[in-house]
Design a protein around this motif. Structure first.
Motif, PDB file in Angstrom:
ATOM      1  N   LEU A   3       0.842  -1.192   0.000  1.00  0.00           N
ATOM      2  CA  LEU A   3       0.000   0.000   0.000  1.00  0.00           C
ATOM      3  C   LEU A   3       0.876   1.240   0.000  1.00  0.00           C
ATOM      4  O   LEU A   3       1.513   1.560   0.985  1.00  0.00           O
ATOM      5  CB  LEU A   3      -0.887   0.009   1.242  1.00  0.00           C
ATOM      6  N   GLY A   7      -0.432   3.520  -5.415  1.00  0.00           N
ATOM      7  CA  GLY A   7      -1.731   2.889  -5.532  1.00  0.00           C
ATOM      8  C   GLY A   7      -2.854   3.899  -5.346  1.00  0.00           C
ATOM      9  O   GLY A   7      -3.873   3.843  -6.044  1.00  0.00           O
ATOM     10  N   ARG A   8      -2.660   4.812  -4.398  1.00  0.00           N
ATOM     11  CA  ARG A   8      -3.657   5.847  -4.162  1.00  0.00           C
ATOM     12  C   ARG A   8      -3.875   6.688  -5.409  1.00  0.00           C
ATOM     13  O   ARG A   8      -5.005   6.938  -5.818  1.00  0.00           O
ATOM     14  CB  ARG A   8      -3.223   6.743  -3.000  1.00  0.00           C
ATOM     15  N   TYR A   9      -2.782   7.128  -6.007  1.00  0.00           N
ATOM     16  CA  TYR A   9      -2.879   7.901  -7.248  1.00  0.00           C
ATOM     17  C   TYR A   9      -3.678   7.131  -8.287  1.00  0.00           C
ATOM     18  O   TYR A   9      -4.563   7.680  -8.948  1.00  0.00           O
ATOM     19  CB  TYR A   9      -1.477   8.171  -7.816  1.00  0.00           C
ATOM     20  N   VAL A  11      -5.875   4.682  -7.989  1.00  0.00           N
ATOM     21  CA  VAL A  11      -7.297   4.541  -7.672  1.00  0.00           C
ATOM     22  C   VAL A  11      -8.017   5.868  -7.878  1.00  0.00           C
ATOM     23  O   VAL A  11      -9.106   5.908  -8.467  1.00  0.00           O
ATOM     24  CB  VAL A  11      -7.486   4.057  -6.223  1.00  0.00           C
ATOM     25  N   ILE A  76     -10.944  -2.299  -6.326  1.00  0.00           N
ATOM     26  CA  ILE A  76      -9.798  -1.497  -5.916  1.00  0.00           C
ATOM     27  C   ILE A  76      -8.517  -2.329  -5.812  1.00  0.00           C
ATOM     28  O   ILE A  76      -7.436  -1.878  -6.195  1.00  0.00           O
ATOM     29  CB  ILE A  76     -10.078  -0.824  -4.552  1.00  0.00           C
ATOM     30  N   ILE A  80      -4.724  -1.490  -7.595  1.00  0.00           N
ATOM     31  CA  ILE A  80      -3.461  -1.346  -6.858  1.00  0.00           C
ATOM     32  C   ILE A  80      -2.449  -2.383  -7.323  1.00  0.00           C
ATOM     33  O   ILE A  80      -1.273  -2.083  -7.531  1.00  0.00           O
ATOM     34  CB  ILE A  80      -3.711  -1.454  -5.346  1.00  0.00           C
ATOM     35  N   THR A  90       9.100  -8.414  -2.809  1.00  0.00           N
ATOM     36  CA  THR A  90       9.945  -7.909  -1.729  1.00  0.00           C
ATOM     37  C   THR A  90      10.781  -8.974  -1.024  1.00  0.00           C
ATOM     38  O   THR A  90      11.804  -9.397  -1.536  1.00  0.00           O
ATOM     39  CB  THR A  90       9.084  -7.164  -0.689  1.00  0.00           C
ATOM     40  N   LEU A 113      -2.569 -10.883   7.111  1.00  0.00           N
ATOM     41  CA  LEU A 113      -2.909  -9.470   6.947  1.00  0.00           C
ATOM     42  C   LEU A 113      -3.153  -9.143   5.478  1.00  0.00           C
ATOM     43  O   LEU A 113      -4.125  -8.466   5.135  1.00  0.00           O
ATOM     44  CB  LEU A 113      -1.785  -8.597   7.489  1.00  0.00           C
ATOM     45  N   GLN A 116      -6.462 -10.276   4.410  1.00  0.00           N
ATOM     46  CA  GLN A 116      -7.470  -9.410   4.993  1.00  0.00           C
ATOM     47  C   GLN A 116      -7.682  -8.145   4.151  1.00  0.00           C
ATOM     48  O   GLN A 116      -8.792  -7.813   3.760  1.00  0.00           O
ATOM     49  CB  GLN A 116      -7.000  -9.017   6.401  1.00  0.00           C
ATOM     50  N   ILE A 117      -6.561  -7.491   3.862  1.00  0.00           N
ATOM     51  CA  ILE A 117      -6.627  -6.242   3.105  1.00  0.00           C
ATOM     52  C   ILE A 117      -7.142  -6.491   1.697  1.00  0.00           C
ATOM     53  O   ILE A 117      -8.000  -5.785   1.183  1.00  0.00           O
ATOM     54  CB  ILE A 117      -5.235  -5.588   3.041  1.00  0.00           C
ATOM     55  N   TYR A 120     -10.824  -7.111   1.599  1.00  0.00           N
ATOM     56  CA  TYR A 120     -11.558  -5.868   1.831  1.00  0.00           C
ATOM     57  C   TYR A 120     -11.621  -5.032   0.561  1.00  0.00           C
ATOM     58  O   TYR A 120     -12.682  -4.563   0.155  1.00  0.00           O
ATOM     59  CB  TYR A 120     -10.888  -5.088   2.956  1.00  0.00           C
ATOM     60  N   LEU A 121     -10.459  -4.886  -0.077  1.00  0.00           N
ATOM     61  CA  LEU A 121     -10.384  -4.031  -1.267  1.00  0.00           C
ATOM     62  C   LEU A 121     -11.013  -4.682  -2.488  1.00  0.00           C
ATOM     63  O   LEU A 121     -11.488  -4.009  -3.391  1.00  0.00           O
ATOM     64  CB  LEU A 121      -8.925  -3.667  -1.551  1.00  0.00           C
TER      65      LEU A 121
ATOM     66  N   TRP B 110      -9.754   5.713   1.797  1.00  0.00           N
ATOM     67  CA  TRP B 110      -8.528   5.384   2.529  1.00  0.00           C
ATOM     68  C   TRP B 110      -8.760   5.405   4.031  1.00  0.00           C
ATOM     69  O   TRP B 110      -8.165   4.631   4.771  1.00  0.00           O
ATOM     70  CB  TRP B 110      -7.404   6.338   2.159  1.00  0.00           C
ATOM     71  N   LEU B 113     -10.271   2.073   4.819  1.00  0.00           N
ATOM     72  CA  LEU B 113      -9.271   1.013   4.741  1.00  0.00           C
ATOM     73  C   LEU B 113      -8.355   1.049   5.963  1.00  0.00           C
ATOM     74  O   LEU B 113      -8.066   0.018   6.565  1.00  0.00           O
ATOM     75  CB  LEU B 113      -8.440   1.162   3.472  1.00  0.00           C
ATOM     76  N   TYR B 120      -7.940  -4.828  12.581  1.00  0.00           N
ATOM     77  CA  TYR B 120      -7.438  -6.194  12.434  1.00  0.00           C
ATOM     78  C   TYR B 120      -6.162  -6.391  13.251  1.00  0.00           C
ATOM     79  O   TYR B 120      -6.032  -7.348  14.008  1.00  0.00           O
ATOM     80  CB  TYR B 120      -7.170  -6.482  10.962  1.00  0.00           C
TER      81      TYR B 120
END
Lengths: 166, 166
Positions: A3, A7-9, A11, A76, A80, A90, A113, A116-117, A120-121, B110, B113, B120
């Motif tokens: 995140l 990614g924000r840009y 979306v 979403i 991303i 990574t 995690l 989870q994310i 959600y997205l 955001w 999120l 969580y």
DNA sequence: CACTTAACCCACCAAAATAGTCGGCTATTG
DNA sequence: CAATAGCCGACTATTTTGGTGGGTTAAGTG
């Protein structure tokens, strides 16, 4: 799943696109002005979005970008994923090679995690966002507020005029 | 809530600490060796964790770090918050000043999120992680695998010997 | 057809964040 | 007092992020 602001840009731009490209394609110049993102940076992001088959580019005058699918089919998480490097590049690379080819202590935690994310997205689509009152208001405000900004360096003749003056 | 490798390092180190500091404090040198994190970087992270009152440092021989609280009182969200810069420093700073003092298009998204992720991670404590079989196995393996690594530059006399030889 | 538009492409750049290095200082213990 | 291990700060390398600036190519328009 990483995140970042990248990614924000992406979306934000996609949402802008969903909002404005109902009738005709939208130019990146317009999106750049409305969302205050640099045009060249947008170009880079949209190159990836296009390769990921999320948008269609239409060249020439009257061209621009439009969504490759329906707003209720675009979520979403996919946006991303399209602009960020392969999710597992990574360290904890999907499989457990985090610590010299074996699982690191917190491997499972991050996997949980991430799931989870992602879930959600994945559950949020552009269509759902478009329905929100607040987003509609903001989009309206942006349409009014946005002055016609001209990117001078893209207009060589204006630029050379300017150079003559200075 | 920002999610970076920095937070991962911190959580991994805290979990190592929770696992090994039951009887006596644990040195950063040990954690560095087991988790393959650089000692000096760990020092920086632990400086923050200490300021955030999550660990206690004990100086002198036989010293090291131990948890400031019980493992079931320490949750993951707090650890990450302790090492990462103030959550809202970036752009969408808590309040809606994302786009020239007004809310950006995706502000609410955001926010939602962030809440999701925070909730969580707040629900997961070090104690819960310690109970997991897999984590216990990995921790065991790390104890065995870890060779006694000596940080030469921390031993000036060894270092100068080495210099004489070369 | 020439011209404009706007996507497409690439190489390069600056600032920031991340990760790590180095050297020295200080409290504690034996 | 010497060794240990936390504490501290400045400095460095690498990567990511965000942005520039220069093209070329496809498609519409006078």
């Amino acid at each position: 799943m990483r995140l970042t602001t990248k990614g924000r840009y992406a979306v934000t731009a996609m949402l802008d696109l969903a909002f404005h490209s109902q009738i005709k394609p939208v130019t990146l110049t317009d999106i750049a002005a409305r969302q205050t993102i640099s045009l060249s940076y947008l170009e880079q992001l949209f190159a990836r979005l296009r390769r990921a088959n999320m948008v269609k580019g239409i060249r020439g005058p009257g061209g621009g970008y439009s969504l490759a699918g329906k707003p209720d089919e675009i979520n979403i998480a996919d946006i991303i994923a399209a602009v960020d490097e392969p999710i597992d590049a990574t360290k904890c690379g999907g499989e457990a090679n985090c610590q010299n080819e074996k699982a690191c202590l917190t491997h499972d935690l991050w996997m949980g995690l991430s799931d989870q994310i992602r879930d959600y997205l994945k559950g949020i689509t552009l269509a759902q966002l478009l329905e929100k009152h607040r987003i509609q208001e903001i989009a309206k405000r942006q349409d009014q507020d946005t002055p016609q900004v001209i990117e001078i360096h893209r207009h060589p003749e204006l630029m050379s005029n300017l150079n003559d003056i200075l």
